[in-house]
Design a protein around this motif. Structure first.
Motif, PDB file in Angstrom:
ATOM      1  N   LEU A 153      15.693  45.233  58.584  1.00  0.00           N
ATOM      2  CA  LEU A 153      17.094  45.639  58.756  1.00  0.00           C
ATOM      3  C   LEU A 153      17.216  47.161  58.779  1.00  0.00           C
ATOM      4  CD1 LEU A 153      18.945  43.122  56.391  1.00  0.00           C
ATOM      5  CD2 LEU A 153      18.711  43.020  58.885  1.00  0.00           C
ATOM      6  N   VAL A 154      16.523  47.821  57.850  1.00  0.00           N
ATOM      7  CA  VAL A 154      16.574  49.287  57.818  1.00  0.00           C
ATOM      8  C   VAL A 154      15.915  49.870  59.062  1.00  0.00           C
ATOM      9  CG1 VAL A 154      15.844  51.326  56.532  1.00  0.00           C
ATOM     10  CG2 VAL A 154      16.602  49.293  55.301  1.00  0.00           C
ATOM     11  N   LEU A 181      27.639  50.971  62.843  1.00  0.00           N
ATOM     12  CA  LEU A 181      26.254  50.987  62.373  1.00  0.00           C
ATOM     13  C   LEU A 181      26.185  50.926  60.858  1.00  0.00           C
ATOM     14  CD1 LEU A 181      23.256  51.251  63.078  1.00  0.00           C
ATOM     15  CD2 LEU A 181      23.513  53.722  62.938  1.00  0.00           C
ATOM     16  N   GLY A 182      27.094  51.580  60.190  1.00  0.00           N
ATOM     17  CA  GLY A 182      26.988  51.592  58.746  1.00  0.00           C
ATOM     18  C   GLY A 182      28.227  51.133  58.010  1.00  0.00           C
ATOM     19  N   GLU A 189      21.804  56.252  53.346  1.00  0.00           N
ATOM     20  CA  GLU A 189      21.155  57.358  54.038  1.00  0.00           C
ATOM     21  C   GLU A 189      21.120  57.146  55.548  1.00  0.00           C
ATOM     22  OE1 GLU A 189      20.143  55.905  51.387  1.00  0.00           O
ATOM     23  OE2 GLU A 189      19.938  57.446  49.838  1.00  0.00           O
ATOM     24  N   VAL A 190      20.918  55.900  55.981  1.00  0.00           N
ATOM     25  CA  VAL A 190      20.879  55.622  57.421  1.00  0.00           C
ATOM     26  C   VAL A 190      22.235  55.914  58.054  1.00  0.00           C
ATOM     27  CG1 VAL A 190      20.451  53.871  59.172  1.00  0.00           C
ATOM     28  CG2 VAL A 190      19.079  53.898  57.086  1.00  0.00           C
ATOM     29  N   ALA A 194      23.024  58.559  61.032  1.00  0.00           N
ATOM     30  CA  ALA A 194      23.735  58.178  62.256  1.00  0.00           C
ATOM     31  C   ALA A 194      24.967  59.051  62.458  1.00  0.00           C
ATOM     32  CB  ALA A 194      24.127  56.702  62.194  1.00  0.00           C
ATOM     33  N   ALA A 195      25.710  59.293  61.378  1.00  0.00           N
ATOM     34  CA  ALA A 195      26.901  60.143  61.490  1.00  0.00           C
ATOM     35  C   ALA A 195      26.527  61.572  61.873  1.00  0.00           C
ATOM     36  CB  ALA A 195      27.670  60.130  60.170  1.00  0.00           C
ATOM     37  N   THR A 196      25.406  62.072  61.344  1.00  0.00           N
ATOM     38  CA  THR A 196      24.965  63.424  61.685  1.00  0.00           C
ATOM     39  C   THR A 196      24.567  63.520  63.158  1.00  0.00           C
ATOM     40  OG1 THR A 196      24.165  63.727  59.419  1.00  0.00           O
ATOM     41  CG2 THR A 196      23.337  65.246  61.092  1.00  0.00           C
ATOM     42  N   VAL A 197      23.878  62.473  63.675  1.00  0.00           N
ATOM     43  CA  VAL A 197      23.505  62.468  65.091  1.00  0.00           C
ATOM     44  C   VAL A 197      24.752  62.453  65.965  1.00  0.00           C
ATOM     45  CG1 VAL A 197      22.383  61.115  66.906  1.00  0.00           C
ATOM     46  CG2 VAL A 197      21.245  61.436  64.713  1.00  0.00           C
ATOM     47  N   ASP A 198      25.747  61.627  65.600  1.00  0.00           N
ATOM     48  CA  ASP A 198      26.994  61.590  66.369  1.00  0.00           C
ATOM     49  C   ASP A 198      27.709  62.941  66.321  1.00  0.00           C
ATOM     50  OD1 ASP A 198      26.495  58.988  66.995  1.00  0.00           O
ATOM     51  OD2 ASP A 198      27.909  58.125  65.568  1.00  0.00           O
TER      52      ASP A 198
END
Length: 455
Positions: A153-154, A181-182, A189-190, A194-198
């Motif tokens: 899953l991770v 996604l989250g 942390e995932v 994901a939020a940082t990439v967006d």
């Protein structure tokens, strides 16, 4: 090794260490408890046997006077106190043992001793160890699939983030991980990654939009005054100064037109006007319009021939590379954009490479090759970029030709690949998309193929 298997292996190793630590602790504590109980039992048995011996003068309850197996530490006890000692000897089913001893009288009197056999208890301890080992293996077998599933899953979520980042690096600035996604799994942390990439994609897209808008605004504002300059050059008296100034103004106008074209490509405002055209003829005409000494080769059929366009630079009629074979094959594309791509590639080859420059048409593929220093490594890695020509040995320029060619290729749905030849020189390969399988009428103004199919 995939991440999920690494996490599962780490979880399995941790479970094994925990089971081993618990097993050792239980074994040691149980062994100590068995020995402590045996010593207490030996002490109590010696006490009871001594009471009976004093009353009857006969050992009872398994007690003996000065037995031969008595450990040395108990053969000569000091005083009349009861003492115990461990005996690790094993004889059949007897042993290890704990001995309890006490003198029946004063110094030099016989020693009354009792032997407590710990063999049954230690056998039970070994059975307990085996049971714990089996239970640990069963628990590990049950926990390992759960660890693999949780790690998967991770890993799946991290893979989605990686795919989104790869799409962004490939030029898809609209790619996002999205809140789904989250949000359904809480914040971890995932989700933060994901939020940082967006957020990075939003910032990058905003910066690129500002840059593109600035380029479009500058080109639009310069178009009118550059046109006025070009008109003003007509008022100059003929001469070398007038020719030089006119050439520089035309170069400036070409740069402004290129910037406007790039801004339209960046905005996605370009749409192809497709028509069925002979590929070889369109390529030959585009090469001829550059006015540069370029050799065009049409391969793939016996009728293929070579055409040197140095002789046709000033020709007013289109030049066909061949009359039969591949040259007669039609493709459905936008001829104006195709000519723009080929012309830019040929001009770039002459400007930044060295002669001879050859153009090869084979099927749906057009290859432009020069014999210069080749494309720089950063251009092959990152692709063409405006206002950057790469290595100094590639010559001067604005870096817009390849950028426009790549953008127009995307509009046509074609693939433009840049490589360096093994023996030197740059190679630009344009692969047009295959024709559609369904039969549709040509667009307005398009050439219709009325010939019979070949047999």
């Amino acid at each position: 090794m995939p991440l999920r298997w690494k996490i599962a292996a780490l979880a399995a190793a941790t479970a094994c260490l925990v089971a081993l630590a618990v097993g050792v602790l239980v074994h040691v504590w149980t062994a100590m408890d068995i020995r402590s109980r045996a010593e207490m039992d030996a002490t109590n048995t010696v006490y009871s046997a001594m009471e009976v011996y004093r009353r009857t003068g006969t050992p009872a309850g398994g007690a003996e006077l000065d037995p031969a197996e008595l450990p040395t530490a108990l053969r000569h006890p000091a005083g009349a106190d009861r003492r115990v000692a461990y005996d690790g000897r094993v004889e059949g089913n007897l042993g290890p043992s704990v001995w309890g001893a006490q003198r029946v009288g004063g110094p030099g009197s016989p020693v009354l001793a009792v032997r407590i056999n710990m063999s049954p208890q230690l056998h039970d301890l070994r059975r307990l160890d085996a049971s714990m080992a089996v239970a640990s293996l069963v628990s590990l077998a049950a926990a390992l699939p759960l660890a693999v599933y949780g790690a998967a899953l991770v890993a799946r979520r991290l893979r989605r983030v990686a795919e989104t980042a790869a799409r962004i690096s490939g030029g898809d600035l609209d790619a996002r991980n999205g809140p789904a996604l989250g949000r359904a799994r809480g914040r971890d942390e995932v989700t933060d990654i994901a939020a940082t990439v967006d957020l990075m994609a939003d910032s990058l897209g905003r910066r690129l939009r500002i840059e593109r808008q600035f380029t479009a605004d500058v080109a639009h504002e310069l178009r009118t005054p550059v046109g006025g300059l070009l008109a003003a050059t007509d008022l100059l008296p003929p001469g070398e100064t007038e020719d030089l100034l006119r050439a520089r103004v035309r170069d400036l106008r070409g740069l402004v037109e290129d910037l406007l074209e790039i801004s339209r490509l960046d905005a996605g405002a370009e749409a192809p006007v497709r028509a069925r055209v002979p590929l070889a003829a369109v390529v030959a005409e585009a090469v001829a319009r550059t006015g540069l000494d370029t050799e065009v080769t049409v391969t793939g059929s016996p009728a293929a021939e070579h055409v040197d366009h140095a002789e046709h630079a000033a020709a007013s009629e289109p030049v066909a590379a061949a009359e039969d074979g591949v040259a007669a094959e039609h493709v459905e594309t936008d001829p104006r954009r195709l000519e723009r791509i080929v012309g830019n590639l040929v001009t770039n080859a002459h400007r930044h490479g060295r002669t001879p420059v050859r153009v090869t048409v084979e099927g749906l593929t057009v290859v432009v090759r020069d014999h210069g220093p080749g494309f720089p490594a950063d251009l092959l890695l990152d692709g063409p970029s405006r206002f950057r020509t790469g290595a100094a040995e590639r010559g001067a320029g604005h870096g817009l030709g390849l950028t426009i060619a790549l953008g127009q290729a995307r509009v046509l749905g074609a693939e433009l690949r840049l490589d360096n030849a093994a023996d030197g020189g740059a190679i630009a390969t344009l692969r047009l998309p295959p024709p559609p399988t369904d039969t549709r009428p040509p667009h307005d103004g398009a050439e219709a193929d009325t010939r019979r199919p070949r047999t």
